[in-house]
Scaffold this active site. Sequence first.
Site, PDB file in Angstrom:
ATOM      1  N   GLU A 318       0.814  -1.216   0.000  1.00 39.69           N
ATOM      2  CA  GLU A 318       0.000   0.000   0.000  1.00 39.69           C
ATOM      3  C   GLU A 318       0.848   1.268   0.000  1.00 39.69           C
ATOM      4  O   GLU A 318       0.527   2.231  -0.712  1.00 39.69           O
ATOM      5  CB  GLU A 318      -0.928   0.008   1.226  1.00 39.69           C
ATOM      6  CG  GLU A 318      -2.083  -0.974   1.147  1.00 39.69           C
ATOM      7  CD  GLU A 318      -3.146  -0.539   0.154  1.00 39.69           C
ATOM      8  OE1 GLU A 318      -3.097   0.603  -0.321  1.00 39.69           O
ATOM      9  OE2 GLU A 318      -4.027  -1.361  -0.158  1.00 39.69           O
ATOM     10  N   SER A 319       1.912   1.308   0.780  1.00 40.96           N
ATOM     11  CA  SER A 319       2.586   2.601   0.995  1.00 40.96           C
ATOM     12  C   SER A 319       4.098   2.541   1.097  1.00 40.96           C
ATOM     13  O   SER A 319       4.737   3.571   1.336  1.00 40.96           O
ATOM     14  CB  SER A 319       2.069   3.216   2.304  1.00 40.96           C
ATOM     15  OG  SER A 319       2.478   2.414   3.404  1.00 40.96           O
TER      16      SER A 319
END
Length: 494
Positions: A318-319
């Site tokens: 995700e990040s």
Amino acid sequence: MLFTTKPHPLRELILFVSVVIFMFSLVMISLRSSTQLDYIRDQGILRVATINNPMTYYLERGEAVGFEYELTKAFAQHLGVELELYVSKDLNELFSLLNQRSAHFIAANLLNTDQRLNQLIPGPTYRESAPSVIYRTRQGFKAPKSIEQLYGKAIAILANSSYADILEQIQLEHTELTWEERENQDMIDLLRSVHNNELDFTLIDSYFFNTQRSFFPGLRKAFVLGDTKPISWFLTKSNDTSLLKEMHRFFALEETQTLIETLEARYFSQENPLNFFDTLSFRKHLEERLVPLEPYFKNAANETGFAWELLAALGYQESHWNPDAVSATGVRGIMMLTHAAASEVDVEDRTDPEQSIMGGARYLHQMKRRIPDRIPEPDHTWFALAAYNIGYGHLLDARRLTQQKGKNPDRWEDVRLHLPLLAQERYYSQLRHGYARGHEPVQYVDNIIKYMDILQWELQSNSILEQFGTLPPLSEDSLQDISERVLRNFAPSL
């Protein structure tokens, strides 16, 4: 002899009352006469018709996004009213909404064609577009630079499209140019055919190609065919031009032009963020970023029952374990939660690492509980991860479509083959939740599995290093062995 009649008192009274009522009506009409813009502001609602596709409006993780959606929302805010969106499945329904006065205008990435200009009034031009020649880069195949270089090549376009008119005009001077018009296909089919070397070229709107090119990394634009045409919103023809004039004022604002540039970059120029898979960066981030976050992942794992390594791999996908990460559509934090998702799992600050990780684990747990119990592991968890990425509604659509195609909707390997069809109009126009970037959850789940593999390898390697002082090399064969062990070891705790 002159005769006169005496006015009847009752008749005089009726005449007087009639004159008073008439004058009163004129006054009230003059006082109450309002423009369409006044009416919209009085009602507090701006009704806009659009269509479900990647150029205009769609759902991402359960939230409305899209170029036209965000631009019309900004216009509604400019007017000080709420936006009420009517989403059509096709152009016929779209224009019917306008003709029936259900919508104040259409915002659907529409070209200013002669037919539309004869029937409707265009708003301000905010983009121009033209079809581009699309080809695949490969050894020994040079990008065409002229129409002559298209002679004798395998070219296909959409049947009954404006592209056929363009090619027919060009063919008057270039008689050796030939092409095929394909029925029952859409632009994604044509792009895939070029990508698979089944076609040499196709014609695709430049902006649409930009929304899809990251899923076809070998494809490129060669040159533009035909003249560019303006794109605008459309209103019905009327003597009342108040709404049209306000549109022009809105588009003339500097902040509106800045917003359009931002939306262009967000929706038509972005690369697919799910393509990244960098082993070296992952191993570097293990040391620099994961160590302080590991307790949070383990706490979230204890609460939700997931393996902490799975949650860590999800967070990295995700990040890259960046607590300040923000996507183009506003999801943020290590687990990249939307506003709605954060609210569901009691996360007040999405940029707080501990809150984000716990919230992401809870949200994944919610997705997992919605997956039928009959589905075995690890497929049960792969479905939950796909729903985390694309939204549960789109996953349901993909499973239904898989079943319609005669495959097993409870088997991840079957559903992953059909998820990309959610980006094709002939499929998503018939599905409950509409368009979705169906390629993404496939790459998303694949990446998380790979990150789990490498994380498991690193944990084992560190243990070996502590015991024997040597670190085994990371190879494709060793990754394959680890992958099989990860699937066995993770499944019971998923």
